[in-house]
Design a protein around this motif. Structure first.
Motif, mmCIF file in Angstrom:
data_model
loop_
_atom_site.group_PDB
_atom_site.id
_atom_site.type_symbol
_atom_site.label_atom_id
_atom_site.label_comp_id
_atom_site.label_asym_id
_atom_site.label_seq_id
_atom_site.Cartn_x
_atom_site.Cartn_y
_atom_site.Cartn_z
ATOM 1 N N ILE A 212 39.856 0.886 91.973
ATOM 2 C CA ILE A 212 40.957 0.766 91.223
ATOM 3 C C ILE A 212 41.222 1.798 89.830
ATOM 4 O O ILE A 212 39.885 2.166 88.818
ATOM 5 C CB ILE A 212 40.989 -0.993 90.042
ATOM 6 C CG1 ILE A 212 41.173 -2.071 91.802
ATOM 7 C CG2 ILE A 212 42.274 -1.133 88.955
ATOM 8 C CD1 ILE A 212 40.663 -3.199 91.151
ATOM 9 N N TYR A 213 42.132 1.801 89.249
ATOM 10 C CA TYR A 213 42.313 2.880 87.615
ATOM 11 C C TYR A 213 42.689 1.951 86.980
ATOM 12 O O TYR A 213 43.754 1.357 86.867
ATOM 13 C CB TYR A 213 43.565 3.334 88.316
ATOM 14 C CG TYR A 213 42.868 4.959 87.163
ATOM 15 C CD1 TYR A 213 42.501 5.926 87.820
ATOM 16 C CD2 TYR A 213 44.005 4.871 85.573
ATOM 17 C CE1 TYR A 213 42.400 7.465 86.673
ATOM 18 C CE2 TYR A 213 43.770 6.292 85.024
ATOM 19 C CZ TYR A 213 42.884 7.042 85.769
ATOM 20 O OH TYR A 213 42.581 8.416 84.234
ATOM 21 N N VAL A 214 42.185 1.743 85.670
ATOM 22 C CA VAL A 214 43.256 1.419 85.016
ATOM 23 C C VAL A 214 43.132 2.153 83.564
ATOM 24 O O VAL A 214 42.350 2.946 83.277
ATOM 25 C CB VAL A 214 42.254 0.401 84.467
ATOM 26 C CG1 VAL A 214 42.449 -0.099 82.685
ATOM 27 C CG2 VAL A 214 41.683 -1.132 85.093
ATOM 28 N N THR A 215 44.102 2.293 83.101
ATOM 29 C CA THR A 215 44.740 3.472 81.729
ATOM 30 C C THR A 215 45.104 2.189 80.542
ATOM 31 O O THR A 215 46.087 1.190 80.521
ATOM 32 C CB THR A 215 46.059 3.873 82.324
ATOM 33 O OG1 THR A 215 46.286 4.549 83.330
ATOM 34 C CG2 THR A 215 46.435 4.904 81.343
ATOM 35 N N ILE A 216 44.371 3.300 79.550
ATOM 36 C CA ILE A 216 44.863 2.089 78.687
ATOM 37 C C ILE A 216 44.713 3.312 77.175
ATOM 38 O O ILE A 216 44.332 4.494 76.866
ATOM 39 C CB ILE A 216 42.764 1.636 77.968
ATOM 40 C CG1 ILE A 216 43.459 0.836 76.991
ATOM 41 C CG2 ILE A 216 41.923 2.019 78.422
ATOM 42 C CD1 ILE A 216 42.899 -0.505 76.371
ATOM 43 N N GLY A 217 45.586 3.726 77.106
ATOM 44 C CA GLY A 217 46.640 4.304 75.191
ATOM 45 C C GLY A 217 47.724 3.554 74.338
ATOM 46 O O GLY A 217 47.670 2.260 74.547
ATOM 47 N N ASP A 218 48.580 3.907 74.830
ATOM 48 C CA ASP A 218 50.081 3.561 74.313
ATOM 49 C C ASP A 218 50.282 2.287 74.930
ATOM 50 O O ASP A 218 51.364 1.897 75.208
ATOM 51 C CB ASP A 218 50.846 4.788 73.926
ATOM 52 C CG ASP A 218 51.344 4.564 74.801
ATOM 53 O OD1 ASP A 218 51.525 4.310 75.508
ATOM 54 O OD2 ASP A 218 52.183 6.228 73.793
ATOM 55 N N GLY A 219 49.823 2.387 76.320
ATOM 56 C CA GLY A 219 50.539 1.154 77.368
ATOM 57 C C GLY A 219 49.183 0.516 78.508
ATOM 58 O O GLY A 219 48.025 1.170 77.956
ATOM 59 N N VAL A 220 49.333 -0.332 78.854
ATOM 60 C CA VAL A 220 48.269 -0.223 79.874
ATOM 61 C C VAL A 220 48.760 -0.938 80.975
ATOM 62 O O VAL A 220 49.709 -1.454 81.366
ATOM 63 C CB VAL A 220 47.558 -2.313 79.569
ATOM 64 C CG1 VAL A 220 46.465 -2.095 80.226
ATOM 65 C CG2 VAL A 220 46.927 -2.625 77.446
ATOM 66 N N GLY A 221 48.113 -0.138 82.577
ATOM 67 C CA GLY A 221 48.241 -0.036 83.177
ATOM 68 C C GLY A 221 47.889 -0.414 84.192
ATOM 69 O O GLY A 221 46.718 0.238 84.177
ATOM 70 N N ALA A 222 47.342 -0.210 85.609
ATOM 71 C CA ALA A 222 46.792 -0.157 86.600
ATOM 72 C C ALA A 222 46.936 0.308 88.016
ATOM 73 O O ALA A 222 48.230 -0.211 88.335
ATOM 74 C CB ALA A 222 45.730 -2.078 87.229
ATOM 75 N N SER A 223 46.371 0.408 88.945
ATOM 76 C CA SER A 223 46.346 0.804 90.108
ATOM 77 C C SER A 223 45.875 0.432 91.247
ATOM 78 O O SER A 223 44.683 0.985 90.543
ATOM 79 C CB SER A 223 47.570 2.733 90.221
ATOM 80 O OG SER A 223 47.583 2.917 91.332
ATOM 81 N N VAL A 224 45.765 -0.334 92.400
ATOM 82 C CA VAL A 224 45.198 -0.728 92.721
ATOM 83 C C VAL A 224 44.961 0.138 94.185
ATOM 84 O O VAL A 224 46.091 0.152 95.254
ATOM 85 C CB VAL A 224 45.213 -2.025 93.192
ATOM 86 C CG1 VAL A 224 44.427 -2.859 94.501
ATOM 87 C CG2 VAL A 224 44.969 -2.447 91.430
ATOM 88 N N LEU A 225 43.767 1.065 95.070
ATOM 89 C CA LEU A 225 43.670 1.216 95.822
ATOM 90 C C LEU A 225 42.830 -0.403 96.967
ATOM 91 O O LEU A 225 41.665 -0.023 96.334
ATOM 92 C CB LEU A 225 42.336 2.263 95.755
ATOM 93 C CG LEU A 225 42.743 3.502 96.916
ATOM 94 C CD1 LEU A 225 44.077 4.317 97.581
ATOM 95 C CD2 LEU A 225 41.237 4.343 97.055
ATOM 96 N N VAL A 226 43.384 0.175 98.046
ATOM 97 C CA VAL A 226 43.231 -1.204 99.097
ATOM 98 C C VAL A 226 43.392 -0.745 100.378
ATOM 99 O O VAL A 226 44.323 0.609 101.002
ATOM 100 C CB VAL A 226 44.022 -2.012 99.224
ATOM 101 C CG1 VAL A 226 43.195 -3.139 99.902
ATOM 102 C CG2 VAL A 226 44.239 -3.470 97.575
ATOM 103 N N ASN A 227 41.583 0.216 100.603
ATOM 104 C CA ASN A 227 41.205 -0.016 102.370
ATOM 105 C C ASN A 227 42.025 1.507 102.202
ATOM 106 O O ASN A 227 42.623 2.233 102.730
ATOM 107 C CB ASN A 227 42.123 -0.452 103.276
ATOM 108 C CG ASN A 227 41.281 -1.546 103.200
ATOM 109 O OD1 ASN A 227 40.338 -1.506 103.417
ATOM 110 N ND2 ASN A 227 41.394 -3.227 104.970
ATOM 111 N N ASP A 228 41.929 2.248 101.395
ATOM 112 C CA ASP A 228 42.982 4.304 101.471
ATOM 113 C C ASP A 228 43.636 3.707 100.994
ATOM 114 O O ASP A 228 44.476 5.217 101.122
ATOM 115 C CB ASP A 228 41.800 4.964 102.384
ATOM 116 C CG ASP A 228 41.318 5.694 102.193
ATOM 117 O OD1 ASP A 228 40.918 5.528 100.846
ATOM 118 O OD2 ASP A 228 40.777 7.059 102.647
ATOM 119 N N ALA A 229 44.652 2.992 100.696
ATOM 120 C CA ALA A 229 45.897 3.052 100.916
ATOM 121 C C ALA A 229 46.715 2.526 99.024
ATOM 122 O O ALA A 229 46.095 1.794 98.559
ATOM 123 C CB ALA A 229 47.056 2.245 101.106
#
Ligand SMILES: [Zn+2]
Length: 401
Positions: A212-229
């Motif tokens: 999981i990649y979480v960004t924190i700055g002027d917003g907060v978001g996440a990107s989720v990699l499940v079984n390489d997708a």
């Protein structure tokens, strides 16, 4: 890895070229025979794909390899600098534009501040900025494409910015607008998905399949990699981590809900808190900037953290507490191998990463934190714009995710 054999002939050829290009990127200099062995297809087909890639100036011959009896094989490798691409990272406070070579190395970079500016149509402004940026390049036809990342919900397939309240954008067909004005192929995606693609393609965590990649700055978001997708959700809106509710007695969020995580950890919240605490008489090294009427920026806050300014540390501890709650939920829900925390607030901030690790180790399910760690982004301050470029590079190399 095997090549694609069935389907539309032109599409298959393009896909196979991209797969071979990816092998050359990762394993070159390499002989045609070795590539043919890896992809399990005839040397003639491989040779014809490589000829096409050389014609496109994406691949070049580079010396000879070891002979296995006959003639020494000629090796091929990526031709990283004949072509270039442009990555554009747009967040609520600035636009960063950079030119890259095929190894995702930054060649030229500019930043434009969006602070205190509002645009009725940001796409027109983006087109003007890119036209200026491209002025410096003699051969615009060497540009492989432009890829742009935004916070919020993006339909990557259609090239539409679906929902970005901070920039007042909704259902903007940006890909079409850019291609019409600049005549260069344009790719669009969510910023955190871009950052995750950068980690998978070029970063320290290429082997992880559940990430999981979480960004924190002027917003907060996440990107989720499940079984390489990348898990994009039904309508492309997955990963709106900043709008998960952590306190139903909390403030009203710009999304209309109550007590969203973003309202506890975003830079805007931190900035208001600093100003409020100092107005109430709290001492801090950050007061010198406010006194000089200078803008209080994330960089300046980071500097105060590094200098162990007591107010900056108390505020960052609170941010780590609230973000930690959100991260525990992600860990228990997805059981990721690692969570990468990037974005301006996390870059070059080992204290913050340590605090987050302490919190999640204490509060997540024990079974989920064995061998688990929260780690910083591989690319520091350039992670956003490398993330933008990675959207195009991912397509060019047809990487496995
Ligand atoms: Zn919200």
């Amino acid at each position: 890895m095997t090549l694609v054999r069935t389907g539309d002939a032109k599409l298959i050829r393009e896909l196979n070229k991209a797969i071979i290009l990816d092998i050359i990127r990762k394993q070159g200099p390499i002989s045609r025979a070795e590539i043919s062995k890896i992809v399990q297809i005839s040397p003639t087909t491989v040779a014809s794909c490589i000829n096409a890639l050389m014609k496109d100036s994406l691949v070049m011959e580079s010396g000879t390899g070891v002979s296995s009896g006959g003639r020494k094989p000629i090796l091929v490798q990526l031709n990283p600098n004949d072509r270039f691409l442009i990555g554009v990272a747009v967040n609520a406070s600035k636009i960063t534009i950079a030119a890259f070579n095929l190894y995702a190395n930054v060649q030229k970079k500019i930043t434009h501040s969006l602070q205190n500016e509002t645009y009725s149509d940001l796409s027109d402004f983006l087109i003007t900025l890119l036209q200026d940026f491209l002025e410096d390049f003699d051969q615009k036809e060497d540009c492989l494409g432009i890829s742009i990342t935004f916070q919020g919900i993006v339909d990557a397939d259609k090239g539409v910015v679906v929902y970005n309240p901070k920039l007042n954008m909704s259902n903007v067909s940006l890909k079409d607008k850019m291609e019409e004005a600049l005549h260069i192929a344009t790719y669009i995606d969510n910023d955190t998905n871009g950052s995750l693609l950068a980690e998978k393609g070029y970063g320290h965590y290429q082997q992880a399949k559940n990430l999981i990649y979480v960004t924190i700055g002027d917003g907060v978001g996440a990107s989720v990699l499940v079984n390489d997708a990348i898990y994009r959700g039904y309508l492309g809106g997955a990963g709106e981590f900043g709008h998960t509710t952590i306190n139903f007695n909390g403030p009203i969020c710009e999304c209309g809900n109550i007590g969203c995580l973003e309202n506890y950890v975003s830079w805007q919240t931190i900035q208001s808190r600093i100003e409020e605490e100092m107005a109430n008489g709290k001492k801090s090294t950050m007061s010198m900037w406010l006194k000089d009427n200078e803008q209080l920026t994330i960089e300046k806050f980071q500097q105060a953290v590094l200098q162990e300014d007591p107010l900056a540390l108390v505020i960052l501890d609170d941010v780590a507490f609230y973000l930690g709650i959100g991260l525990v939920n992600l860990i228990n829900l997805f059981n990721p191998e690692k969570i990468i925390v990037g974005g301006e607030l996390a870059n070059d901030n080992p204290y913050f990463i340590r605090k987050l690790n302490e919190f999640v180790l204490k509060h997540s399910l024990e079974t989920h934190t064995e061998k688990f760690a929260i780690l910083p982004s591989s690319f520091g301050a350039d992670s956003e714009v490398i993330g933008a470029a990675s959207v195009l590079l991912h397509d060019l190399f047809h990487s496995t995710i």
